[in-house]
Design a protein around this motif. Structure first.
Motif, PDB file in Angstrom:
ATOM      1  N   GLU A  24      26.852 -39.609 -27.272  1.00 18.42           N
ATOM      2  CA  GLU A  24      25.571 -39.936 -26.663  1.00 18.42           C
ATOM      3  C   GLU A  24      25.757 -41.234 -25.889  1.00 18.42           C
ATOM      4  OE1 GLU A  24      22.312 -37.984 -29.567  1.00 18.42           O
ATOM      5  OE2 GLU A  24      23.196 -39.828 -30.331  1.00 18.42           O
ATOM      6  N   LEU A  25      24.789 -41.537 -25.037  1.00 20.85           N
ATOM      7  CA  LEU A  25      24.873 -42.722 -24.203  1.00 20.85           C
ATOM      8  C   LEU A  25      23.540 -43.457 -24.293  1.00 20.85           C
ATOM      9  CD1 LEU A  25      27.076 -43.795 -22.233  1.00 20.85           C
ATOM     10  CD2 LEU A  25      25.858 -42.617 -20.404  1.00 20.85           C
ATOM     11  N   PHE A  26      23.589 -44.728 -24.693  1.00 20.64           N
ATOM     12  CA  PHE A  26      22.387 -45.555 -24.805  1.00 20.64           C
ATOM     13  C   PHE A  26      22.567 -46.772 -23.915  1.00 20.64           C
ATOM     14  CE2 PHE A  26      22.356 -43.042 -28.615  1.00 20.64           C
ATOM     15  CZ  PHE A  26      21.023 -42.747 -28.814  1.00 20.64           C
ATOM     16  N   ASN A  27      21.749 -46.854 -22.866  1.00 22.33           N
ATOM     17  CA  ASN A  27      21.849 -47.962 -21.913  1.00 22.33           C
ATOM     18  C   ASN A  27      23.277 -48.141 -21.403  1.00 22.33           C
ATOM     19  OD1 ASN A  27      19.084 -48.663 -22.031  1.00 22.33           O
ATOM     20  ND2 ASN A  27      19.472 -49.681 -23.987  1.00 22.33           N
ATOM     21  N   GLY A  28      23.962 -47.048 -21.143  1.00 18.90           N
ATOM     22  CA  GLY A  28      25.309 -47.104 -20.606  1.00 18.90           C
ATOM     23  C   GLY A  28      26.399 -47.291 -21.639  1.00 18.90           C
ATOM     24  N   SER A  29      26.032 -47.461 -22.911  1.00 19.34           N
ATOM     25  CA  SER A  29      27.030 -47.652 -23.968  1.00 19.34           C
ATOM     26  C   SER A  29      27.254 -46.348 -24.712  1.00 19.34           C
ATOM     27  CB  SER A  29      26.574 -48.723 -24.963  1.00 19.34           C
ATOM     28  OG  SER A  29      26.473 -49.964 -24.315  1.00 19.34           O
ATOM     29  N   SER A  70      17.783 -40.809 -17.889  1.00 18.43           N
ATOM     30  CA  SER A  70      18.262 -41.682 -16.806  1.00 18.43           C
ATOM     31  C   SER A  70      19.768 -41.499 -16.660  1.00 18.43           C
ATOM     32  CB  SER A  70      17.958 -43.148 -17.126  1.00 18.43           C
ATOM     33  OG  SER A  70      18.824 -43.621 -18.152  1.00 18.43           O
ATOM     34  N   ALA A  71      20.319 -42.143 -15.650  1.00 20.88           N
ATOM     35  CA  ALA A  71      21.769 -42.049 -15.417  1.00 20.88           C
ATOM     36  C   ALA A  71      22.568 -42.765 -16.495  1.00 20.88           C
ATOM     37  CB  ALA A  71      22.109 -42.619 -14.046  1.00 20.88           C
ATOM     38  N   GLU A  72      21.923 -43.641 -17.281  1.00 20.13           N
ATOM     39  CA  GLU A  72      22.622 -44.402 -18.324  1.00 20.13           C
ATOM     40  C   GLU A  72      22.312 -43.949 -19.734  1.00 20.13           C
ATOM     41  OE1 GLU A  72      20.744 -46.137 -15.883  1.00 20.13           O
ATOM     42  OE2 GLU A  72      22.534 -46.200 -14.627  1.00 20.13           O
ATOM     43  N   ASP A  73      21.540 -42.875 -19.889  1.00 24.74           N
ATOM     44  CA  ASP A  73      21.134 -42.422 -21.220  1.00 24.74           C
ATOM     45  C   ASP A  73      21.313 -40.915 -21.360  1.00 24.74           C
ATOM     46  OD1 ASP A  73      19.873 -44.911 -22.471  1.00 24.74           O
ATOM     47  OD2 ASP A  73      18.777 -44.779 -20.577  1.00 24.74           O
ATOM     48  N   LEU A  74      21.945 -40.517 -22.457  1.00 25.60           N
ATOM     49  CA  LEU A  74      22.107 -39.108 -22.789  1.00 25.60           C
ATOM     50  C   LEU A  74      21.982 -38.987 -24.302  1.00 25.60           C
ATOM     51  CD1 LEU A  74      23.035 -36.225 -21.596  1.00 25.60           C
ATOM     52  CD2 LEU A  74      25.167 -36.773 -22.773  1.00 25.60           C
ATOM     53  N   TYR A  75      21.021 -38.171 -24.741  1.00 26.19           N
ATOM     54  CA  TYR A  75      20.786 -37.969 -26.164  1.00 26.19           C
ATOM     55  C   TYR A  75      21.070 -36.520 -26.514  1.00 26.19           C
ATOM     56  CZ  TYR A  75      17.871 -41.935 -24.786  1.00 26.19           C
ATOM     57  OH  TYR A  75      17.409 -43.099 -24.227  1.00 26.19           O
ATOM     58  N   ILE A  76      21.429 -36.294 -27.775  1.00 29.33           N
ATOM     59  CA  ILE A  76      21.665 -34.936 -28.266  1.00 29.33           C
ATOM     60  C   ILE A  76      20.849 -34.757 -29.550  1.00 29.33           C
ATOM     61  CG2 ILE A  76      23.377 -33.222 -28.971  1.00 29.33           C
ATOM     62  CD1 ILE A  76      25.491 -34.924 -27.512  1.00 29.33           C
ATOM     63  N   PRO A  77      19.572 -34.387 -29.413  1.00 35.62           N
ATOM     64  CA  PRO A  77      18.768 -34.153 -30.611  1.00 35.62           C
ATOM     65  C   PRO A  77      19.353 -33.010 -31.437  1.00 35.62           C
ATOM     66  CG  PRO A  77      17.400 -34.178 -28.628  1.00 35.62           C
ATOM     67  CD  PRO A  77      18.825 -34.156 -28.181  1.00 35.62           C
TER      68      PRO A  77
END
Length: 186
Positions: A24-29, A70-77
């Motif tokens: 996953e990606l949180f604020n680009g991290s 957003s381009a900096e966030d990706l979540y996997i519920p």
């Protein structure tokens, strides 16, 4: 081994080769999420069966999909409910506005993410409903409803009593059923 820079984008993450973990990606991290435990999988499997039996035909319940606000966030519920028509049009990544419900099952390695980080991120992204399941509590179901840019609640439902929820569609179940072995599930 490929790596993602700490200020990566969703596009960078989606080019990352598979390594057995979900990312996953949180604020680009980037955050590596290990495969779920058998107990975690049992909860999701049981909930999926319950929701599938109650859902109207125009909705569908899916597990572990990509959601990117957003381009900096990706979540996997762990589980989502979406309109079936939307799923037919999505190739790889859902928009948060597509989700009628996001569900996370708390595991030892995801406590902070599921209780705090994702709670805030999902609200900020505009996901209408968030259910958090705490298996170590019997299990307990925490239900959050979006109110503007933050969630109301939670309303907490403990194992041992049926809960009836009206959204994203009417469904009734005892949270205890999420951990009960199949031979004991009513």
């Amino acid at each position: 081994m490929a790596t993602i820079e700490p200020t990566g984008t969703v596009a960078d993450l989606l080019r990352f080769p598979g390594d057995g973990d979900r990312h996953e990606l949180f604020n680009g991290s980037p955050v590596a999420v290990p495969a779920p435990t058998p107990r975690h999988q049992r909860v999701i499997s049981r909930l999926l069966v319950i929701l599938e039996a109650a859902r109207p035909p125009e909705l569908e319940c899916l597990t572990t999909v990509n959601v990117s606000p957003s381009a900096e966030d990706l979540y996997i519920p762990d589980l989502v409910v979406v309109p079936e028509q939307v799923s037919e049009a999505v190739d790889l990544v859902y928009s948060p506005r597509d989700l009628l419900l996001a569900v996370e099952v708390v595991s030892p390695g995801s406590r902070t993410q599921d209780r705090s980080t994702k709670l805030a991120a999902y609200a900020e992204a505009g996901i209408l409903r968030y259910w958090r399941i705490e298996p170590d509590e019997g299990p307990s179901l925490y239900v959050y409803e979006l109110d503007g840019r933050s969630y109301e609640g939670p309303t907490v439902h403990k194992a041992g009593a049926d809960v009836t929820l009206s959204a994203p569609f009417p469904v009734t179940f005892d949270p205890a059923d999420l951990l009960r072995p199949r031979r004991q599930t009513p």
